[in-house]
Design a protein around this motif. Structure first.
Motif, PDB file in Angstrom:
ATOM      1  N   ILE A 158       0.841  -1.204   0.000  1.00 39.30           N
ATOM      2  CA  ILE A 158       0.000   0.000   0.000  1.00 39.30           C
ATOM      3  C   ILE A 158       0.874   1.251   0.000  1.00 39.30           C
ATOM      4  O   ILE A 158       0.464   2.313  -0.477  1.00 39.30           O
ATOM      5  CB  ILE A 158      -0.977  -0.032   1.186  1.00 39.30           C
ATOM      6  N   GLY A 159       2.101   1.109   0.506  1.00 33.22           N
ATOM      7  CA  GLY A 159       3.039   2.217   0.353  1.00 33.22           C
ATOM      8  C   GLY A 159       3.289   2.541  -1.103  1.00 33.22           C
ATOM      9  O   GLY A 159       3.581   3.688  -1.454  1.00 33.22           O
ATOM     10  N   GLY A 160       3.151   1.526  -1.979  1.00 34.57           N
ATOM     11  CA  GLY A 160       3.290   1.762  -3.415  1.00 34.57           C
ATOM     12  C   GLY A 160       2.170   2.616  -3.968  1.00 34.57           C
ATOM     13  O   GLY A 160       2.376   3.401  -4.907  1.00 34.57           O
ATOM     14  N   VAL A 161       0.964   2.465  -3.414  1.00 32.51           N
ATOM     15  CA  VAL A 161      -0.166   3.318  -3.826  1.00 32.51           C
ATOM     16  C   VAL A 161       0.149   4.775  -3.496  1.00 32.51           C
ATOM     17  O   VAL A 161      -0.030   5.678  -4.319  1.00 32.51           O
ATOM     18  CB  VAL A 161      -1.467   2.864  -3.135  1.00 32.51           C
ATOM     19  N   ALA A 162       0.642   5.002  -2.264  1.00 33.66           N
ATOM     20  CA  ALA A 162       1.003   6.357  -1.855  1.00 33.66           C
ATOM     21  C   ALA A 162       2.192   6.871  -2.667  1.00 33.66           C
ATOM     22  O   ALA A 162       2.212   8.039  -3.078  1.00 33.66           O
ATOM     23  CB  ALA A 162       1.324   6.379  -0.362  1.00 33.66           C
ATOM     24  N   ALA A 163       3.180   5.993  -2.919  1.00 32.97           N
ATOM     25  CA  ALA A 163       4.367   6.413  -3.679  1.00 32.97           C
ATOM     26  C   ALA A 163       3.987   6.844  -5.094  1.00 32.97           C
ATOM     27  O   ALA A 163       4.485   7.865  -5.596  1.00 32.97           O
ATOM     28  CB  ALA A 163       5.386   5.271  -3.720  1.00 32.97           C
ATOM     29  N   LEU A 166       2.404  10.188  -5.115  1.00 31.22           N
ATOM     30  CA  LEU A 166       3.352  11.276  -4.844  1.00 31.22           C
ATOM     31  C   LEU A 166       4.415  11.405  -5.935  1.00 31.22           C
ATOM     32  O   LEU A 166       5.291  12.267  -5.851  1.00 31.22           O
ATOM     33  CB  LEU A 166       4.022  11.039  -3.491  1.00 31.22           C
ATOM     34  N   GLY A 167       4.368  10.525  -6.949  1.00 28.60           N
ATOM     35  CA  GLY A 167       5.312  10.604  -8.051  1.00 28.60           C
ATOM     36  C   GLY A 167       6.584   9.799  -7.871  1.00 28.60           C
ATOM     37  O   GLY A 167       7.490   9.871  -8.710  1.00 28.60           O
ATOM     38  N   TYR A 168       6.675   8.985  -6.807  1.00 31.14           N
ATOM     39  CA  TYR A 168       7.860   8.154  -6.566  1.00 31.14           C
ATOM     40  C   TYR A 168       7.645   6.767  -7.176  1.00 31.14           C
ATOM     41  O   TYR A 168       7.499   5.767  -6.476  1.00 31.14           O
ATOM     42  CB  TYR A 168       8.143   8.061  -5.068  1.00 31.14           C
ATOM     43  N   HIS A 169       7.656   6.697  -8.490  1.00 36.21           N
ATOM     44  CA  HIS A 169       7.305   5.455  -9.168  1.00 36.21           C
ATOM     45  C   HIS A 169       8.358   4.360  -8.990  1.00 36.21           C
ATOM     46  O   HIS A 169       8.023   3.171  -8.974  1.00 36.21           O
ATOM     47  CB  HIS A 169       7.064   5.737 -10.657  1.00 36.21           C
ATOM     48  N   ASP A 170       9.619   4.726  -8.843  1.00 36.00           N
ATOM     49  CA  ASP A 170      10.660   3.724  -8.611  1.00 36.00           C
ATOM     50  C   ASP A 170      10.463   3.041  -7.259  1.00 36.00           C
ATOM     51  O   ASP A 170      10.692   1.836  -7.123  1.00 36.00           O
ATOM     52  CB  ASP A 170      12.049   4.361  -8.684  1.00 36.00           C
ATOM     53  N   VAL A 171      10.058   3.816  -6.269  1.00 36.77           N
ATOM     54  CA  VAL A 171       9.761   3.240  -4.950  1.00 36.77           C
ATOM     55  C   VAL A 171       8.589   2.264  -5.061  1.00 36.77           C
ATOM     56  O   VAL A 171       8.610   1.168  -4.483  1.00 36.77           O
ATOM     57  CB  VAL A 171       9.436   4.349  -3.919  1.00 36.77           C
ATOM     58  N   ALA A 172       7.577   2.654  -5.828  1.00 32.03           N
ATOM     59  CA  ALA A 172       6.411   1.785  -6.018  1.00 32.03           C
ATOM     60  C   ALA A 172       6.823   0.470  -6.687  1.00 32.03           C
ATOM     61  O   ALA A 172       6.364  -0.610  -6.285  1.00 32.03           O
ATOM     62  CB  ALA A 172       5.352   2.498  -6.848  1.00 32.03           C
ATOM     63  N   LYS A 173       7.684   0.537  -7.710  1.00 31.99           N
ATOM     64  CA  LYS A 173       8.146  -0.677  -8.391  1.00 31.99           C
ATOM     65  C   LYS A 173       8.921  -1.578  -7.424  1.00 31.99           C
ATOM     66  O   LYS A 173       8.742  -2.804  -7.417  1.00 31.99           O
ATOM     67  CB  LYS A 173       9.025  -0.317  -9.587  1.00 31.99           C
ATOM     68  N   TRP A 174       9.779  -0.978  -6.619  1.00 33.27           N
ATOM     69  CA  TRP A 174      10.571  -1.757  -5.657  1.00 33.27           C
ATOM     70  C   TRP A 174       9.663  -2.481  -4.676  1.00 33.27           C
ATOM     71  O   TRP A 174       9.874  -3.664  -4.370  1.00 33.27           O
ATOM     72  CB  TRP A 174      11.539  -0.830  -4.929  1.00 33.27           C
ATOM     73  N   LEU A 175       8.659  -1.777  -4.171  1.00 31.17           N
ATOM     74  CA  LEU A 175       7.723  -2.399  -3.230  1.00 31.17           C
ATOM     75  C   LEU A 175       6.929  -3.521  -3.900  1.00 31.17           C
ATOM     76  O   LEU A 175       6.666  -4.562  -3.284  1.00 31.17           O
ATOM     77  CB  LEU A 175       6.765  -1.338  -2.672  1.00 31.17           C
ATOM     78  N   LEU A 176       6.564  -3.314  -5.148  1.00 27.70           N
ATOM     79  CA  LEU A 176       5.818  -4.342  -5.882  1.00 27.70           C
ATOM     80  C   LEU A 176       6.623  -5.641  -5.970  1.00 27.70           C
ATOM     81  O   LEU A 176       6.129  -6.719  -5.605  1.00 27.70           O
ATOM     82  CB  LEU A 176       5.488  -3.827  -7.288  1.00 27.70           C
ATOM     83  N   TRP A 177       7.863  -5.553  -6.429  1.00 29.18           N
ATOM     84  CA  TRP A 177       8.672  -6.766  -6.585  1.00 29.18           C
ATOM     85  C   TRP A 177       9.009  -7.379  -5.230  1.00 29.18           C
ATOM     86  O   TRP A 177       9.048  -8.603  -5.087  1.00 29.18           O
ATOM     87  CB  TRP A 177       9.952  -6.459  -7.359  1.00 29.18           C
ATOM     88  N   ALA A 178       9.221  -6.535  -4.213  1.00 29.98           N
ATOM     89  CA  ALA A 178       9.599  -7.049  -2.892  1.00 29.98           C
ATOM     90  C   ALA A 178       8.462  -7.809  -2.223  1.00 29.98           C
ATOM     91  O   ALA A 178       8.695  -8.763  -1.472  1.00 29.98           O
ATOM     92  CB  ALA A 178      10.056  -5.892  -1.998  1.00 29.98           C
ATOM     93  N   MET A 179       7.227  -7.414  -2.490  1.00 26.33           N
ATOM     94  CA  MET A 179       6.084  -8.024  -1.813  1.00 26.33           C
ATOM     95  C   MET A 179       5.558  -9.287  -2.502  1.00 26.33           C
ATOM     96  O   MET A 179       4.698  -9.986  -1.954  1.00 26.33           O
ATOM     97  CB  MET A 179       4.942  -7.004  -1.697  1.00 26.33           C
ATOM     98  N   LEU A 180       6.074  -9.592  -3.691  1.00 27.64           N
ATOM     99  CA  LEU A 180       5.595 -10.779  -4.402  1.00 27.64           C
ATOM    100  C   LEU A 180       5.913 -12.068  -3.649  1.00 27.64           C
ATOM    101  O   LEU A 180       5.081 -12.981  -3.584  1.00 27.64           O
ATOM    102  CB  LEU A 180       6.210 -10.844  -5.801  1.00 27.64           C
ATOM    103  N   LEU A 181       7.110 -12.144  -3.069  1.00 26.80           N
ATOM    104  CA  LEU A 181       7.515 -13.379  -2.385  1.00 26.80           C
ATOM    105  C   LEU A 181       6.650 -13.668  -1.158  1.00 26.80           C
ATOM    106  O   LEU A 181       6.097 -14.777  -1.059  1.00 26.80           O
ATOM    107  CB  LEU A 181       8.994 -13.310  -2.004  1.00 26.80           C
ATOM    108  N   PRO A 182       6.491 -12.720  -0.206  1.00 22.62           N
ATOM    109  CA  PRO A 182       5.629 -13.041   0.941  1.00 22.62           C
ATOM    110  C   PRO A 182       4.190 -13.322   0.552  1.00 22.62           C
ATOM    111  O   PRO A 182       3.540 -14.207   1.129  1.00 22.62           O
ATOM    112  CB  PRO A 182       5.740 -11.806   1.851  1.00 22.62           C
TER     113      PRO A 182
END
Length: 324
Positions: A158-163, A166-182
């Motif tokens: 959900i931090g990716g939604v906020a990112a 706010l225009g922080y698309h790289d942060v959103a991508k990082w969170l997306l890939w990081a959360m796939l495993l759990p």
């Protein structure tokens, strides 16, 4: 000679508990769902979304302050809340609601939204650390994986939604890939559990939470410009939603309980995913709008039923909330 009886002392008056001592974490899942509903309506371009988000923000701030009175009086109350399922779900929903509040404020107050998003992320990380501590010392039956684990261990998405907001698309991508495993681990374990045993009726509404990560992955991927990935997760979310829809009588067999708060956010997130990925166009956009329209009265009704139990202490009693 008759003895004079002494008058009985006045009845002992037990002081009423102070503000917030009994605030139950079960308040937050329906508030979490209402935030999701507001963001869903905002995705349609309707002013309804901003109206809902404004009202829910005020409700959340009041509930959050009321709950903070507990750990400020007795910090160990957090460990007691984390030891039970309603507490785990409620506290995770509280920090995630703070993230959604940041996403809702992003268009109008980006600096404040950035500050709130950072605070929410740190708070969620701290709650996950407390949960891990509790799980390490809990009995085996309390360590069983449940759909609520998505809220704690995958909720960072959900931090990716906020990112994205706010225009922080790289942060959103990082969170997306990081959360796939759990997310994949929790989905896999839960699928095996369903094959091995039938969950008790009161716990079945929690299965709806499995819809939320797939929907959020689609929303975050779309916002970050990963269109193909967004469509793939939308398809996964649609498959989960279809399975839940055909099982709805089975899911609700036990009747209304505070666990019905689990229905609110995943349904809103699924509708938002369809609307975001399709940009409100075509058959997918039409389905998204229909689902959002049907979900709106349902989410309001469930939220009202849960929140009205708060003032009289029934919600705290029903969910075994700790008292500070």
């Amino acid at each position: 000679m008759t003895r004079t009886r002494r008058p009985l002392p006045p009845p002992l008056k037990i002081p009423a508990p102070g503000f917030g001592r009994r605030t139950p974490p079960a308040l937050f899942p329906p508030i979490f769902g209402l935030f999701g509903l507001g963001l869903g309506w905002r995705a349609t371009g309707s002013v309804i979304g901003d109206i809902i988000l404004g009202a829910v923000t005020l409700l959340f701030v009041f509930a959050f302050v009321a709950y903070l009175a507990k750990p400020l009086r007795r910090p160990s109350v957090l460990i007691e809340e984390m030891a039970i399922l309603p507490g785990r779900a409620g506290l995770a929903a509280a920090s995630l609601s703070l993230m959604l509040m940041a996403a809702s404020l992003a268009p109008v107050a980006p600096s404040l939204a950035t500050l709130i998003a950072g605070l929410a992320f740190v708070l969620h990380l701290a709650l996950v650390a407390v949960l891990i501590l509790v799980l390490r010392t809990a009995p085996a039956e309390a360590r069983v994986v449940t759909p609520v684990f998505h809220l704690s261990f995958v909720g960072f998405i959900i931090g990716g939604v906020a990112a994205n907001a706010l225009g922080y698309h790289d942060v959103a991508k990082w969170l997306l890939w990081a959360m796939l495993l759990p997310a994949g681990i929790i989905w896999g374990i839960s699928a095996r559990q369903l094959v091995q045993r039938v969950p008790p009726a009161p716990m079945r509404p929690l299965l709806t939470i499995h819809l939320a990560p797939a929907s959020l992955f689609a929303i975050v991927a779309q916002g970050a410009g990963l269109e193909t990935v967004a469509y793939a997760f939308c398809a996964l979310a649609a498959a989960i939603a279809a399975a839940l829809l055909v099982s709805v009588r089975w899911l609700t067999e036990s009747g209304f309980t505070p666990f019905w708060g689990a229905f609110t956010f995943p349904v809103a997130a699924f509708a938002t995913a369809l609307l975001s990925v399709s940009q409100g166009q075509g058959l997918m956009g039409g389905f998204g709008l229909v689902i959002l329209g049907c979900a709106t009265p349902l989410i309001f009704w469930i939220s009202y039923r849960i929140l009205k139990l708060w003032p009289g202490g029934m919600l705290a009693a029903k969910t075994n909330a700790a008292e500070a």
